[in-house]
Design an enzyme around this catalytic site. Structure first.
Site, PDB file in Angstrom:
ATOM      1  N   ASP A 235      -0.223  -7.467   1.674  1.00  0.00           N
ATOM      2  CA  ASP A 235       0.351  -6.116   1.694  1.00  0.00           C
ATOM      3  C   ASP A 235       1.881  -6.126   1.745  1.00  0.00           C
ATOM      4  O   ASP A 235       2.476  -5.804   2.769  1.00  0.00           O
ATOM      5  CB  ASP A 235      -0.240  -5.362   2.891  1.00  0.00           C
ATOM      6  CG  ASP A 235       0.005  -3.862   2.813  1.00  0.00           C
ATOM      7  OD1 ASP A 235       0.453  -3.393   1.746  1.00  0.00           O
ATOM      8  OD2 ASP A 235      -0.240  -3.174   3.822  1.00  0.00           O
TER       9      ASP A 235
ATOM     10  N   HIS B  23       0.821  -1.219   0.000  1.00  0.00           N
ATOM     11  CA  HIS B  23       0.000   0.000   0.000  1.00  0.00           C
ATOM     12  C   HIS B  23       0.853   1.266   0.000  1.00  0.00           C
ATOM     13  O   HIS B  23       0.370   2.336  -0.357  1.00  0.00           O
ATOM     14  CB  HIS B  23      -1.038  -0.022   1.137  1.00  0.00           C
ATOM     15  CG  HIS B  23      -0.540   0.403   2.477  1.00  0.00           C
ATOM     16  ND1 HIS B  23      -0.222  -0.487   3.485  1.00  0.00           N
ATOM     17  CD2 HIS B  23      -0.309   1.639   2.997  1.00  0.00           C
ATOM     18  CE1 HIS B  23       0.174   0.199   4.552  1.00  0.00           C
ATOM     19  NE2 HIS B  23       0.129   1.475   4.287  1.00  0.00           N
TER      20      HIS B  23
ATOM     21  N   SER C 239       4.318   2.183   8.157  1.00  0.00           N
ATOM     22  CA  SER C 239       3.994   1.095   7.242  1.00  0.00           C
ATOM     23  C   SER C 239       5.184   0.624   6.434  1.00  0.00           C
ATOM     24  O   SER C 239       6.012   1.433   6.002  1.00  0.00           O
ATOM     25  CB  SER C 239       2.907   1.531   6.262  1.00  0.00           C
ATOM     26  OG  SER C 239       1.665   1.387   6.873  1.00  0.00           O
TER      27      SER C 239
END
Ligand code: ARG
Length: 282
Positions: free
Chosen positions: A136, A83, A233
């Site tokens: 992801d 992402h 992230s």
């Protein structure tokens, strides 16, 4: 109090800034030296495999363009979250971000330490589902090799490091409060691997997102306080000296009942056909 949905929070830095400004009142209490929320500053030399993804063109120079984390698993191979490279984060395909770099060996983003390395190749997991947050992860191939000793080993399926209760550490340059406090220095937070049922209860599906134990890993503190947050992230979750997860998504940072959700490394290894050994990625 309005609580943002997990989807709203499952965004990288640039968009998360807007998303986190609104719920100020419900944000987790700020603490002066958190990471990641509830953490502490660390020297990058203690975790040389933790790298920053940057683009000054896209994210501005205030924090040297940092927008996500990453982790070196080989001298020219970096794992990050899929992402982080999506159109929502980058405003277009990653190939269009001409100054996309991996910054290694630099704890303070505003220092000149370490190296900025151009990305030679980007492979985003085609199985990544942006809505369900599954799969992801992405693989970046660097244009130059990192110094020897920069890569971390990956925990293979069945490794005891995945067991609930295991002490783990998450690293990143993300929001330290949940209210948009982005540090310029690398932080870490001690968390624990939590059982799948904790995340299944917290994230049953619908608005808050759904936890899938086969490809995701649950970690945090049952009573909150320590967690990853926006901007972390793609960065590493490490247990027993091995990589077990990549920061992926979660509800409000550091809140009781909203643990962090990580990409499960053993599922990454399975998808890539790697065996997890130190030289799986050269
Ligand atoms: N999606 C976020 C990012 O792009 C990471 C969120 C992690 N959230 C959490 N509560 N553990 O940086």
């Amino acid at each position: 109090m309005r609580h943002p949905s997990a989807r709203a929070l499952a965004r990288p830095l640039a968009l998360a800034v807007a998303a986190t400004v609104i719920p100020l009142m419900s944000a987790a209490p700020a603490s002066a030296d958190s990471v990641v929320v509830g953490g502490f500053p660390v020297e990058v030399s203690e975790s040389p495999w933790t790298v920053a993804l940057t683009s000054r063109d896209r994210f501005g120079g205030t924090r040297a363009g940092q927008f996500c984390g990453g982790v070196a698993v080989g001298r020219t191979t970096v794992l990050t979250a899929a992402h982080c490279l999506g159109a929502e984060a980058l405003g277009g395909p990653p190939e269009q971000v001409r100054d996309l770099k991996v910054v290694a060996g630099r704890g303070d983003l505003l220092s000149g330490e370490g190296r900025e390395i151009a990305v030679r190749d980007i492979w985003v997991n085609p199985g990544h589902d942006d809505v369900a947050n599954t799969g992801d992860f992405a693989v970046l191939t660097l244009g130059e090799a990192l110094p020897p000793g920069s890569a971390i080993a990956m925990a293979p399926a069945g490794d005891p490091a995945y067991e609930p209760g295991t002490a783990a550490v998450v690293y990143g340059w993300g929001d330290t409060s949940g209210a948009g406090d982005y540090p310029t220095t690398l932080h870490a937070a001690r968390v624990r691997v939590l059982s799948d049922s904790v995340c299944e209860q917290a994230y049953p599906g619908g608005e808050v997102g759904q936890y899938r134990p086969d490809t995701m890993l649950c970690a945090g503190e049952e009573h909150g306080g320590r967690d990853a947050c926006q901007g972390d992230s793609g960065g590493p979750l490490v247990a027993g000296g091995k990589l077990i997860g990549l920061v992926s998504w979660g509800g409000e940072c550091g809140r009781p009942g909203s643990p962090g959700v990580y990409t499960r490394l053993s599922a990454v290894l399975r998808t890539l056909g790697w065996d997890g050994g130190a030289d799986a990625a050269s």
